[in-house]
Design a protein around this motif. Structure first.
Motif, mmCIF file in Angstrom:
data_model
loop_
_atom_site.group_PDB
_atom_site.id
_atom_site.type_symbol
_atom_site.label_atom_id
_atom_site.label_comp_id
_atom_site.label_asym_id
_atom_site.label_seq_id
_atom_site.Cartn_x
_atom_site.Cartn_y
_atom_site.Cartn_z
ATOM 1 N N LEU A 185 -3.469 4.970 8.927
ATOM 2 C CA LEU A 185 -3.552 3.960 8.229
ATOM 3 C C LEU A 185 -2.481 2.913 7.852
ATOM 4 O O LEU A 185 -2.626 1.604 7.951
ATOM 5 C CB LEU A 185 -4.160 4.378 6.426
ATOM 6 N N ALA A 186 -1.375 3.435 7.938
ATOM 7 C CA ALA A 186 -0.031 2.586 7.818
ATOM 8 C C ALA A 186 -0.019 1.718 8.859
ATOM 9 O O ALA A 186 0.133 0.241 8.835
ATOM 10 C CB ALA A 186 1.107 3.642 7.572
ATOM 11 N N ALA A 187 -0.601 2.233 9.947
ATOM 12 C CA ALA A 187 -0.236 1.330 11.402
ATOM 13 C C ALA A 187 -1.337 0.190 11.268
ATOM 14 O O ALA A 187 -0.997 -0.993 11.568
ATOM 15 C CB ALA A 187 -0.446 2.323 12.414
ATOM 16 N N VAL B 90 0.909 -1.267 0.144
ATOM 17 C CA VAL B 90 -0.032 -0.156 0.140
ATOM 18 C C VAL B 90 1.008 1.203 -0.019
ATOM 19 O O VAL B 90 1.917 1.172 0.594
ATOM 20 C CB VAL B 90 -0.949 0.122 1.110
ATOM 21 N N ILE B 91 0.521 2.260 -0.789
ATOM 22 C CA ILE B 91 1.120 3.365 -1.021
ATOM 23 C C ILE B 91 0.205 4.539 -0.113
ATOM 24 O O ILE B 91 -0.920 4.947 -0.470
ATOM 25 C CB ILE B 91 1.655 3.821 -2.342
ATOM 26 N N TYR C 169 2.941 -4.455 3.335
ATOM 27 C CA TYR C 169 4.098 -3.652 3.055
ATOM 28 C C TYR C 169 3.451 -2.328 2.821
ATOM 29 O O TYR C 169 2.459 -2.014 2.199
ATOM 30 C CB TYR C 169 5.002 -4.235 1.675
ATOM 31 N N VAL C 170 4.040 -1.283 3.360
ATOM 32 C CA VAL C 170 3.586 0.169 3.065
ATOM 33 C C VAL C 170 4.774 1.074 2.971
ATOM 34 O O VAL C 170 5.853 1.078 3.688
ATOM 35 C CB VAL C 170 2.811 0.453 4.544
ATOM 36 N N GLY D 63 8.946 7.347 -0.299
ATOM 37 C CA GLY D 63 9.909 6.568 0.014
ATOM 38 C C GLY D 63 10.088 5.660 1.315
ATOM 39 O O GLY D 63 11.060 4.855 1.331
ATOM 40 N N GLU D 64 9.532 6.210 2.208
ATOM 41 C CA GLU D 64 9.737 5.668 3.724
ATOM 42 C C GLU D 64 8.838 4.588 3.704
ATOM 43 O O GLU D 64 7.818 4.361 3.484
ATOM 44 C CB GLU D 64 9.288 6.836 4.438
ATOM 45 N N ARG D 65 9.436 3.637 4.107
ATOM 46 C CA ARG D 65 8.719 2.142 4.516
ATOM 47 C C ARG D 65 8.424 2.523 6.104
ATOM 48 O O ARG D 65 9.246 2.446 6.793
ATOM 49 C CB ARG D 65 9.831 1.035 4.156
ATOM 50 N N PHE D 66 7.124 2.057 6.165
ATOM 51 C CA PHE D 66 6.628 1.666 7.524
ATOM 52 C C PHE D 66 6.491 0.414 7.879
ATOM 53 O O PHE D 66 6.115 -0.445 7.016
ATOM 54 C CB PHE D 66 5.218 2.307 7.550
#
Length: 153
Positions: free
Chosen positions: A78-80, A71-72, A88-89, A94-97
């Motif tokens: 939402l990322a959490a 997911v972008i 994968y987020v 370009g930061e990966r959570f």
């Protein structure tokens, strides 16, 4: 693996990178937004228009994304939720959570929200730059290559 995009606030240049990535890697790409979006005429790319409302697009993505999807989004809450589902987020910069950094990112977000609520002017994020575009493209490519090399479960 499916690629999902929280598309309402996603920069156009990031969407264009994702359109090319979908074609290159032959991965389905779905943009989710509360407005009509144009997509290229490629069978793996589509857009889903959700009703207007608070977190409607986010809720749709959480409901439909599965472990191993990508997911972008720049939306930290939402990322959490997605990291908890082993999705994968990546942010549009370009930061990966990940499970290792999402709590810290939530804390910083909440602190900034409290400051704004107290009337402190802290400004917003910097304008999307050429280096942000490059960082996103590099992070996406590195993640896609890593996932392509991973043994299938």
């Amino acid at each position: 693996m499916q690629i999902w995009v929280d598309a309402d606030a996603c920069p156009v240049v990031v969407k264009e990178i994702l359109f090319r990535a979908s074609q290159r890697w032959q991965k389905p790409l779905t943009l989710v937004a509360n407005q009509m979006l144009r997509t290229p005429p490629f069978h793996l790319i589509k857009a889903v228009q959700v009703p207007r409302g608070f977190d409607v697009a986010d809720d749709y993505i959480v409901e439909h994304a599965s472990a191993g999807d990508l997911v972008i989004t720049g939306d930290i809450p939402l990322a959490a939720q997605l990291v908890e589902k082993n999705v994968y987020v990546l942010s549009s910069r370009g930061e990966r959570f990940t499970a290792d950094n999402i709590r810290e990112r939530l804390s910083v977000r909440d602190m900034l929200e409290e400051l704004r609520g107290a009337g402190v002017e802290i400004g917003g994020p910097a304008a999307f730059s050429q280096s942000d575009r490059r960082e996103f493209a590099n992070a996406l490519d590195a993640l896609m290559m890593r996932l392509a090399r991973a043994p299938s479960a």
